[in-house]
Design a protein around this motif. Structure first.
Motif, PDB file in Angstrom:
ATOM      1  N   PHE A 374      41.715  33.831  50.078  1.00  8.70           N
ATOM      2  CA  PHE A 374      41.671  33.420  48.676  1.00  8.70           C
ATOM      3  C   PHE A 374      40.259  32.982  48.293  1.00  8.70           C
ATOM      4  O   PHE A 374      39.994  31.796  48.074  1.00  8.70           O
ATOM      5  N   PRO A 375      39.318  33.931  48.183  1.00  7.03           N
ATOM      6  CA  PRO A 375      37.933  33.581  47.881  1.00  7.03           C
ATOM      7  C   PRO A 375      37.681  33.336  46.399  1.00  7.03           C
ATOM      8  O   PRO A 375      36.612  32.860  46.025  1.00  7.03           O
ATOM      9  N   GLY A 376      38.673  33.672  45.547  1.00  2.05           N
ATOM     10  CA  GLY A 376      38.452  33.576  44.113  1.00  2.05           C
ATOM     11  C   GLY A 376      37.749  34.812  43.583  1.00  2.05           C
ATOM     12  O   GLY A 376      37.178  35.600  44.336  1.00  2.05           O
ATOM     13  N   GLY A 377      37.810  34.993  42.277  1.00  2.00           N
ATOM     14  CA  GLY A 377      37.165  36.150  41.663  1.00  2.00           C
ATOM     15  C   GLY A 377      35.654  36.045  41.707  1.00  2.00           C
ATOM     16  O   GLY A 377      35.089  34.959  41.802  1.00  2.00           O
ATOM     17  N   GLY A 378      35.011  37.199  41.625  1.00  2.00           N
ATOM     18  CA  GLY A 378      33.558  37.232  41.634  1.00  2.00           C
ATOM     19  C   GLY A 378      32.967  37.309  43.019  1.00  2.00           C
ATOM     20  O   GLY A 378      31.759  37.143  43.192  1.00  2.00           O
ATOM     21  N   THR A 379      33.790  37.560  44.029  1.00  4.84           N
ATOM     22  CA  THR A 379      33.315  37.674  45.397  1.00  4.84           C
ATOM     23  C   THR A 379      33.322  39.139  45.817  1.00  4.84           C
ATOM     24  O   THR A 379      33.921  39.985  45.157  1.00  4.84           O
ATOM     25  N   GLN A 380      32.676  39.415  46.937  1.00  5.38           N
ATOM     26  CA  GLN A 380      32.569  40.803  47.384  1.00  5.38           C
ATOM     27  C   GLN A 380      33.929  41.420  47.670  1.00  5.38           C
ATOM     28  O   GLN A 380      34.168  42.588  47.363  1.00  5.38           O
ATOM     29  N   SER A 381      34.836  40.644  48.238  1.00  3.98           N
ATOM     30  CA  SER A 381      36.144  41.198  48.586  1.00  3.98           C
ATOM     31  C   SER A 381      37.137  41.161  47.437  1.00  3.98           C
ATOM     32  O   SER A 381      38.195  41.793  47.508  1.00  3.98           O
ATOM     33  N   LEU A 382      36.819  40.434  46.368  1.00  5.50           N
ATOM     34  CA  LEU A 382      37.752  40.299  45.257  1.00  5.50           C
ATOM     35  C   LEU A 382      36.963  40.169  43.955  1.00  5.50           C
ATOM     36  O   LEU A 382      36.538  39.073  43.589  1.00  5.50           O
ATOM     37  N   PRO A 383      36.749  41.286  43.241  1.00  2.00           N
ATOM     38  CA  PRO A 383      35.982  41.215  41.990  1.00  2.00           C
ATOM     39  C   PRO A 383      36.643  40.289  40.973  1.00  2.00           C
ATOM     40  O   PRO A 383      37.789  39.892  41.119  1.00  2.00           O
ATOM     41  N   THR A 384      35.897  39.977  39.944  1.00  3.92           N
ATOM     42  CA  THR A 384      36.392  39.066  38.912  1.00  3.92           C
ATOM     43  C   THR A 384      37.737  39.536  38.358  1.00  3.92           C
ATOM     44  O   THR A 384      37.851  40.672  37.916  1.00  3.92           O
ATOM     45  N   PRO A 385      38.762  38.687  38.376  1.00  7.81           N
ATOM     46  CA  PRO A 385      40.033  39.099  37.778  1.00  7.81           C
ATOM     47  C   PRO A 385      39.862  39.275  36.279  1.00  7.81           C
ATOM     48  O   PRO A 385      39.279  38.433  35.607  1.00  7.81           O
ATOM     49  N   TYR A 386      40.365  40.388  35.766  1.00  5.50           N
ATOM     50  CA  TYR A 386      40.156  40.680  34.355  1.00  5.50           C
ATOM     51  C   TYR A 386      41.170  41.719  33.908  1.00  5.50           C
ATOM     52  O   TYR A 386      41.419  42.689  34.624  1.00  5.50           O
ATOM     53  N   ALA A 387      41.771  41.542  32.754  1.00  8.73           N
ATOM     54  CA  ALA A 387      42.719  42.516  32.212  1.00  8.73           C
ATOM     55  C   ALA A 387      42.070  43.276  31.073  1.00  8.73           C
ATOM     56  O   ALA A 387      41.645  42.683  30.091  1.00  8.73           O
ATOM     57  N   HIS A 388      41.989  44.569  31.215  1.00 11.67           N
ATOM     58  CA  HIS A 388      41.480  45.388  30.126  1.00 11.67           C
ATOM     59  C   HIS A 388      42.458  45.373  28.971  1.00 11.67           C
ATOM     60  O   HIS A 388      43.667  45.272  29.154  1.00 11.67           O
ATOM     61  N   ARG A 389      41.937  45.503  27.768  1.00  9.09           N
ATOM     62  CA  ARG A 389      42.792  45.424  26.581  1.00  9.09           C
ATOM     63  C   ARG A 389      43.929  46.443  26.636  1.00  9.09           C
ATOM     64  O   ARG A 389      45.066  46.133  26.305  1.00  9.09           O
ATOM     65  N   LEU A 390      43.645  47.667  27.059  1.00  7.29           N
ATOM     66  CA  LEU A 390      44.695  48.668  27.112  1.00  7.29           C
ATOM     67  C   LEU A 390      45.679  48.418  28.240  1.00  7.29           C
ATOM     68  O   LEU A 390      46.760  48.999  28.257  1.00  7.29           O
ATOM     69  N   ASP A 391      45.342  47.561  29.169  1.00 10.33           N
ATOM     70  CA  ASP A 391      46.264  47.210  30.247  1.00 10.33           C
ATOM     71  C   ASP A 391      47.181  46.048  29.858  1.00 10.33           C
ATOM     72  O   ASP A 391      47.914  45.530  30.684  1.00 10.33           O
ATOM     73  N   ARG A 392      47.144  45.640  28.618  1.00  9.12           N
ATOM     74  CA  ARG A 392      48.053  44.579  28.180  1.00  9.12           C
ATOM     75  C   ARG A 392      49.378  45.152  27.680  1.00  9.12           C
ATOM     76  O   ARG A 392      50.207  44.426  27.169  1.00  9.12           O
ATOM     77  N   TYR A 393      49.542  46.430  27.870  1.00 11.74           N
ATOM     78  CA  TYR A 393      50.738  47.175  27.496  1.00 11.74           C
ATOM     79  C   TYR A 393      51.293  46.721  26.158  1.00 11.74           C
ATOM     80  O   TYR A 393      52.471  46.679  25.911  1.00 11.74           O
TER      81      TYR A 393
END
Length: 393
Positions: A374-393
């Motif tokens: 659980f390194p948090g977003g913004g790390t090499q193994s886990l990019p920043t968590p982010y939802a694209h607008r079109l992925d909000r269904y």
């Protein structure tokens, strides 16, 4: 339609014994396996014995990424209670019955635009930060060194024939980004044209006869003022292609006499890096309630499916015995027993350090492993968590 875009005037509440018996009884029904704009939809409804609609919502099916792994998930949307039945506890009952059914099919549930103070009582928690880039037109012009009065070579309007290339580029660009969807071959969530809406506008950058990037501009209603321009997605195969697309969008702004535009891309994406080089502002918000939310429906099953992803994150050498004991403790709930904390950790909204801040503890022998998981977003193994607008269904 945005999932979780709750049109219910009043917040759901649990019905107590004081509720009068003369209120009409409502039967729960489901209509499954309807395809709407390339996603499978299940309609969940409450109706009176006479067939009068009481409350309804939609459940959409997709695959949600937790880093490099994607699992089957369902999202709640289109929530509505008819005016004459509000504040009687119907929506609470509908949500509970719907979630019970979802738990038989998938291990995680989502709400993409939950209203504040409602979904927490059903196990949901904010799990993704809002974020977008604001890019001055002048900065793009100076960085490109070109006159925005001339057309950008290779830019053309998109068509349905471009969707396979767009899906491929999107899946490649965000293959390890939490909360994004793994888009299937027939995906098409672009806003269709309607009587008062021109729908999504798509720009394609074509080089050597093939698409090298695309941008999806936010759909407007006819007659809306042209005082702003928002890009829902901008994906490119390389930095040069991203710059060309940003130039094309800056040129649209220049023609409309706009000084800046918004791009809904994360700051650590290829587009974000190019925009940072040009000069931009990144605005991020962590809603205290509502917004993009998630809930764990089946903890043990979800973690079993995500175990390969956790091994990927834990690239540091760990004794197999320590790893197995820690994973079993996590699956049982001995580690991070709160499912709301767990979903935030899995999606990168929290790191292990964030969990410590909120009063959680980890046995000393598992701390290094939990930091890797659980390194948090913004790390090499886990990019920043982010939802694209079109992925909000």
């Amino acid at each position: 339609m945005s999932a979780g875009n709750d049109r219910t005037a009043a917040r759901p509440r649990r019905r107590g014994p004081s509720v009068s018996d003369h209120e009409p009884r409502a039967a729960y029904t489901e209509l499954a396996d309807q395809e709407v704009r390339s996603l499978r939809v299940r309609y969940c409804r409450l109706r009176t014995a006479g067939g009068e609609p009481v409350a309804e919502l939609e459940v959409l099916s997709f695959h949600l990424r937790f880093g490099a792994a994607a699992v089957a998930a369902e999202g709640i949307g289109g929530v509505e209670t008819q005016p004459g039945f509000r504040r009687q506890g119907h929506m609470g009952r509908l949500l509970r019955q719907t979630l019970a059914g979802m738990a038989q099919r998938v291990d995680v549930a989502c709400v993409s635009d939950g209203i504040e103070g409602v979904y927490e009582q059903f196990g949901f928690v904010g799990a993704v930060a809002e974020g977008h880039l604001v890019i001055p037109v002048r900065n793009v012009e100076q960085a490109a060194g070109d006159d925005l009065g001339t057309a950008v070579p290779g830019i053309r309007s998109g068509s349905p024939a471009d969707l396979p290339a767009m899906i491929r580029m999107y899946n490649t660009a965000h293959a390890q980004r939490p909360w994004t969807h793994a888009r299937h071959t027939g995906w098409n969530r672009l806003i269709p044209q309607a009587t008062w809406k021109p729908g999504s506008q798509t720009l394609i950058l074509q080089t050597d006869g093939a698409a090298a990037g695309y941008a999806v501009l936010q759909g407007r209603a006819f007659g809306d003022p042209l005082g702003s321009l928002t890009v829902d997605e901008l994906v490119a195969e390389n930095a040069a292609a991203a710059r060309m697309l940003l130039m094309a969008i800056a040129r649209l702004c220049w023609k409309r006499r706009l000084s800046e535009f918004t791009v809904r891309e994360p700051v650590d994406s290829l587009t974000g890096r190019v925009a940072r080089h040009m000069g931009c502002t990144y605005q991020q918000r962590y809603p205290p309630s509502g917004g993009m939310m998630a809930a764990v429906l089946n903890r043990s099953s979800l973690l079993r499916k995500l175990e390969p992803e956790l091994r990927r994150r834990a690239a540091v050498q760990q004794p197999e015995q320590v790893y197995d004991k820690a994973f079993d403790a996590l699956r049982r709930g001995d580690l991070f027993p709160d499912d709301k904390a767990l979903i935030r950790l899995l999606l990168g909204y929290w790191s292990t350090d964030d969990a410590y801040v909120h009063g959680m503890s980890v046995p000393e022998q598992y701390r290094d492993l939990c930091n890797a998981w659980f390194p948090g977003g913004g790390t090499q193994s886990l990019p920043t968590p982010y939802a694209h607008r079109l992925d909000r269904y």
